[in-house]
Design a protein around this motif. Structure first.
Motif, short mmCIF file in Angstrom:
data_model
loop_
_atom_site.label_atom_id
_atom_site.label_comp_id
_atom_site.label_asym_id
_atom_site.label_seq_id
_atom_site.Cartn_x
_atom_site.Cartn_y
_atom_site.Cartn_z
N GLU A 72 32.85 27.73 11.93
CA GLU A 72 34.35 27.39 12.43
C GLU A 72 34.70 28.21 13.81
OE1 GLU A 72 37.40 27.25 9.39
OE2 GLU A 72 38.83 27.13 11.26
N GLY A 73 35.06 27.76 14.52
CA GLY A 73 35.66 28.40 15.64
C GLY A 73 34.62 29.28 16.49
N ILE A 74 33.73 28.95 16.84
CA ILE A 74 32.50 29.59 17.66
C ILE A 74 32.18 28.71 18.98
CG2 ILE A 74 31.70 30.73 15.60
CD1 ILE A 74 29.16 29.16 15.63
N PRO A 75 31.55 29.61 20.00
CA PRO A 75 31.24 28.69 21.08
C PRO A 75 30.34 27.57 20.72
CG PRO A 75 31.42 31.03 21.48
CD PRO A 75 31.31 30.80 19.93
N ALA A 76 30.31 26.68 21.54
CA ALA A 76 29.18 25.21 21.13
C ALA A 76 27.99 25.76 21.38
CB ALA A 76 29.59 24.29 22.07
N LYS A 77 27.49 26.64 22.32
CA LYS A 77 26.24 27.21 22.48
C LYS A 77 25.72 28.01 21.35
CE LYS A 77 24.22 26.25 26.85
NZ LYS A 77 23.65 24.80 26.53
N LEU A 78 26.47 28.80 20.85
CA LEU A 78 26.20 29.55 19.59
C LEU A 78 25.85 28.70 18.30
CD1 LEU A 78 25.69 32.33 18.36
CD2 LEU A 78 28.05 32.44 18.19
N ALA A 79 26.56 27.69 18.32
CA ALA A 79 26.71 26.86 17.29
C ALA A 79 25.26 25.99 17.44
CB ALA A 79 27.71 25.86 17.02
N GLU A 80 24.79 25.60 18.48
CA GLU A 80 23.63 24.82 18.83
C GLU A 80 22.37 25.95 18.39
OE1 GLU A 80 23.37 23.56 23.02
OE2 GLU A 80 21.61 22.22 22.28
N GLN A 81 22.56 27.02 18.68
CA GLN A 81 21.53 28.08 18.56
C GLN A 81 21.29 28.30 17.18
OE1 GLN A 81 21.99 31.74 20.60
NE2 GLN A 81 20.22 32.83 19.28
#
Ligand code: KIV
Length: 266
Positions: free
Chosen positions: A183-192
């Motif tokens: 929840e509520g994290i940058p898209a690139k970090l979620a992708e990683q």
């Protein structure tokens, strides 16, 4: 007829690259509607405290309140997997309390899994609960029960904080969770994180690259006028429709236009 969604099916969906749909519900009618719409998972979220009960945060929500909501959703007999959110302080005071409270959600509430907020700090709890065969969905990043530590509902994991969120997600997976909400994290970090984990990631305010998505049902239906963060999409504006219907009812009763013969018994 739709098949019952199970934990193995959710895991298979990640392996197959099929996206997992999750929506909250807190009562019988909305659970029926969500299930009829075909969601894979119904989450009885502690967001009930905000969108249903009118609190400012999820912190006041109790075990008894959550059990009430879970039981109501259970009665809708959903094909979707039924996940019960564990409210603040139901799992934080130790593994014994956590196992007992998670067990109540399954045994009394009829849930099929529980969701526990927290990363490395809650890994020991997730391990204990998973070890007694209660499937656990983790929840890292912006965890609303940590509002006071975070100083508000702020995006987490920017810059040097990113490593901590990755470690949290890895800890949750290692502890035995079958899925994790990001929840509520940058898209690139979620992708990683999604690429690094073998369990599914379920995003909310975490961009398009998670294994699935969760939203609050009141938000997608336009029923929550209190707030409207960027990550929400309203698929219908029900609030003005409902107010309009109520106003028409009030007008008709006042004017004597309802009830008529048609609505009366002989
Ligand atoms: O309480 C809740 O509804 C949640 C989801 C929004 C992830 O935790």
């Amino acid at each position: 007829m739709r098949k019952k969604v199970t934990i193995p099916e959710i895991l298979q969906m990640k392996r197959d690259g099929r996206r997992i749909t999750v929506l909250t519900a807190y009562d019988f009618p909305f659970a029926r509607l969500a299930d009829g719409g075909g969601v894979d998972v119904i989450l009885v979220g502690d967001s009930a405290g905000v969108v249903f009960a009118g609190h400012d945060t999820t912190l006041p929500v109790t075990m008894d309140e959550m059990l009430y909501h879970v039981k109501a959703v259970r009665r809708a007999d959903p094909k979707a997997l039924l996940v019960a959110d564990m409210p603040f302080m139901s799992c934080q005071s130790g593994v014994e309390d956590a196992c007992r409270n998670c067990g109540r959600m399954i045994k009394e509430g009829g849930a099929e899994a529980v969701k526990i907020e927290g990363g490395m700090n809650m890994a020991h709890v997730i391990r204990a609960v998973s070890s007694i065969d209660i499937p656990v969905m983790g929840h890292v990043g912006l965890t609303p029960q940590s509002i006071h530590r975070m100083g508000g509902y702020k995006v987490q994991g920017r810059k040097e904080q990113a490593e901590r969120i990755i470690d949290d997600a890895l800890a949750v997976e290692a502890a035995g969770a079958f899925a994790v909400v990001l929840e509520g994290i940058p898209a690139k970090l979620a992708e990683q994180i999604t690429a690094e984990l073998s369990i599914p990631t379920i995003g909310i305010g975490a961009g398009p690259h998670c294994s699935g998505q969760v939203l609050v049902i009141h938000d997608i239906l336009g029923l929550c006028e209190k707030y409207s963060p960027k990550f929400i999409k309203r698929y219908v504006e029900l609030a003005p429709l409902i107010s309009g219907a109520v106003k028409t009812y009030v007008d008709e009763v006042r004017e004597g236009a309802f009830p008529t013969e048609e609505h009366s018994f002989n």
